[in-house]
Design a protein around this motif. Structure first.
Motif, PDB file in Angstrom:
ATOM      1  N   TYR A  67     -13.826  63.898  -5.186  1.00  0.00           N
ATOM      2  CA  TYR A  67     -12.659  63.268  -4.552  1.00  0.00           C
ATOM      3  C   TYR A  67     -12.652  63.516  -3.035  1.00  0.00           C
ATOM      4  O   TYR A  67     -12.492  62.580  -2.255  1.00  0.00           O
ATOM      5  CB  TYR A  67     -11.367  63.801  -5.174  1.00  0.00           C
ATOM      6  N   LEU A  68     -12.845  64.760  -2.622  1.00  0.00           N
ATOM      7  CA  LEU A  68     -12.835  65.073  -1.192  1.00  0.00           C
ATOM      8  C   LEU A  68     -13.934  64.327  -0.452  1.00  0.00           C
ATOM      9  O   LEU A  68     -13.714  63.807   0.647  1.00  0.00           O
ATOM     10  CB  LEU A  68     -12.972  66.579  -0.965  1.00  0.00           C
ATOM     11  N   ARG A  71     -14.404  57.410   2.973  1.00  0.00           N
ATOM     12  CA  ARG A  71     -13.581  56.204   3.134  1.00  0.00           C
ATOM     13  C   ARG A  71     -12.766  56.241   4.427  1.00  0.00           C
ATOM     14  O   ARG A  71     -12.538  55.221   5.061  1.00  0.00           O
ATOM     15  CB  ARG A  71     -12.652  56.044   1.920  1.00  0.00           C
ATOM     16  N   CYS A  72     -12.342  57.422   4.835  1.00  0.00           N
ATOM     17  CA  CYS A  72     -11.492  57.558   6.020  1.00  0.00           C
ATOM     18  C   CYS A  72     -12.281  57.735   7.310  1.00  0.00           C
ATOM     19  O   CYS A  72     -11.701  57.718   8.400  1.00  0.00           O
ATOM     20  CB  CYS A  72     -10.529  58.732   5.840  1.00  0.00           C
ATOM     21  N   GLU A  90      -5.446  52.707  -2.410  1.00  0.00           N
ATOM     22  CA  GLU A  90      -6.841  53.115  -2.225  1.00  0.00           C
ATOM     23  C   GLU A  90      -7.042  54.547  -2.709  1.00  0.00           C
ATOM     24  O   GLU A  90      -8.045  54.862  -3.353  1.00  0.00           O
ATOM     25  CB  GLU A  90      -7.251  53.006  -0.757  1.00  0.00           C
ATOM     26  N   ASN A  91      -6.092  55.410  -2.389  1.00  0.00           N
ATOM     27  CA  ASN A  91      -6.180  56.805  -2.820  1.00  0.00           C
ATOM     28  C   ASN A  91      -6.179  56.890  -4.350  1.00  0.00           C
ATOM     29  O   ASN A  91      -6.967  57.637  -4.926  1.00  0.00           O
ATOM     30  CB  ASN A  91      -5.020  57.617  -2.235  1.00  0.00           C
ATOM     31  N   LYS A 137      -8.905  57.910  -9.448  1.00  0.00           N
ATOM     32  CA  LYS A 137      -9.303  57.428 -10.774  1.00  0.00           C
ATOM     33  C   LYS A 137     -10.818  57.492 -10.946  1.00  0.00           C
ATOM     34  O   LYS A 137     -11.314  57.846 -12.019  1.00  0.00           O
ATOM     35  CB  LYS A 137      -8.797  55.999 -10.978  1.00  0.00           C
ATOM     36  N   SER A 138     -11.553  57.161  -9.880  1.00  0.00           N
ATOM     37  CA  SER A 138     -13.012  57.181  -9.964  1.00  0.00           C
ATOM     38  C   SER A 138     -13.566  58.601 -10.094  1.00  0.00           C
ATOM     39  O   SER A 138     -14.728  58.779 -10.455  1.00  0.00           O
ATOM     40  CB  SER A 138     -13.629  56.487  -8.748  1.00  0.00           C
ATOM     41  N   CYS A 139     -12.731  59.591  -9.820  1.00  0.00           N
ATOM     42  CA  CYS A 139     -13.163  60.993  -9.887  1.00  0.00           C
ATOM     43  C   CYS A 139     -12.770  61.668 -11.206  1.00  0.00           C
ATOM     44  O   CYS A 139     -12.957  62.868 -11.366  1.00  0.00           O
ATOM     45  CB  CYS A 139     -12.598  61.773  -8.702  1.00  0.00           C
ATOM     46  N   MET A 140     -12.195  60.879 -12.113  1.00  0.00           N
ATOM     47  CA  MET A 140     -11.853  61.391 -13.443  1.00  0.00           C
ATOM     48  C   MET A 140     -13.048  61.152 -14.357  1.00  0.00           C
ATOM     49  O   MET A 140     -13.598  60.044 -14.395  1.00  0.00           O
ATOM     50  CB  MET A 140     -10.618  60.683 -14.001  1.00  0.00           C
TER      51      MET A 140
END
Length: 143
Positions: free
Chosen positions: A77-78, A84-85, A47-48, A53-56
């Motif tokens: 990303y943060l 998500r958490c 998941e991480n 990857k989605s933040c690239m």
């Protein structure tokens, strides 16, 4: 010690417990007047990786026509990892988002919390997921 793979089976792995953390002193219980803790869970490495990857993002290289490079958006990303958490409060709740005039959980968390609160909360989320704090990494590098 005998090599026994059963210890690695999913049902035998110790579960990582959710953690509570008061992200802000501004959200208080009406009766107790104490800060309401948020609930944080751990995610998997897969998941991480998907979040990372989605933040690239592909961006053009300045001064180099037709050339591009990959850039990592750490703030994105943060926010995505924090969302998500976060088990509680439900940051995907439409009514909660509407109360802040935003759409989307990432926008909500960065609007709900002050910059310092968001930094502290993000650090706690990363800690719950097993990442060292910046201070711990500095100390480890010294030794």
């Amino acid at each position: 010690m005998a090599k026994n793979l059963t210890a690695f089976f999913a049902q035998n792995a110790k579960k990582i417990k959710n953690v509570t953390f008061a992200a802000s002193e501004r959200f208080t219980d009406a009766e107790t007047k104490k800060a309401i803790p948020w609930e944080i869970c751990c995610i998997t490495a897969a998941e991480n990786a998907a979040i990372r990857k989605s933040c690239m993002h592909t961006v053009p290289v300045q001064g180099r026509k037709g050339q591009f490079t990959q850039e990592f958006d750490a703030n994105d990303y943060l926010a995505k990892v924090a969302v998500r958490c976060t088990v509680f409060p439900n940051l995907n709740d439409a009514e909660l988002q509407q109360s802040y005039g935003v759409m989307g959980a990432e926008q909500l968390i960065t609007t709900m919390l002050t910059p310092a609160e968001f930094e502290d909360y993000s650090a706690k989320v990363l800690q719950v997921n097993g990442f060292q704090s910046g201070e711990e990494m500095v100390e480890e590098a010294k030794n």
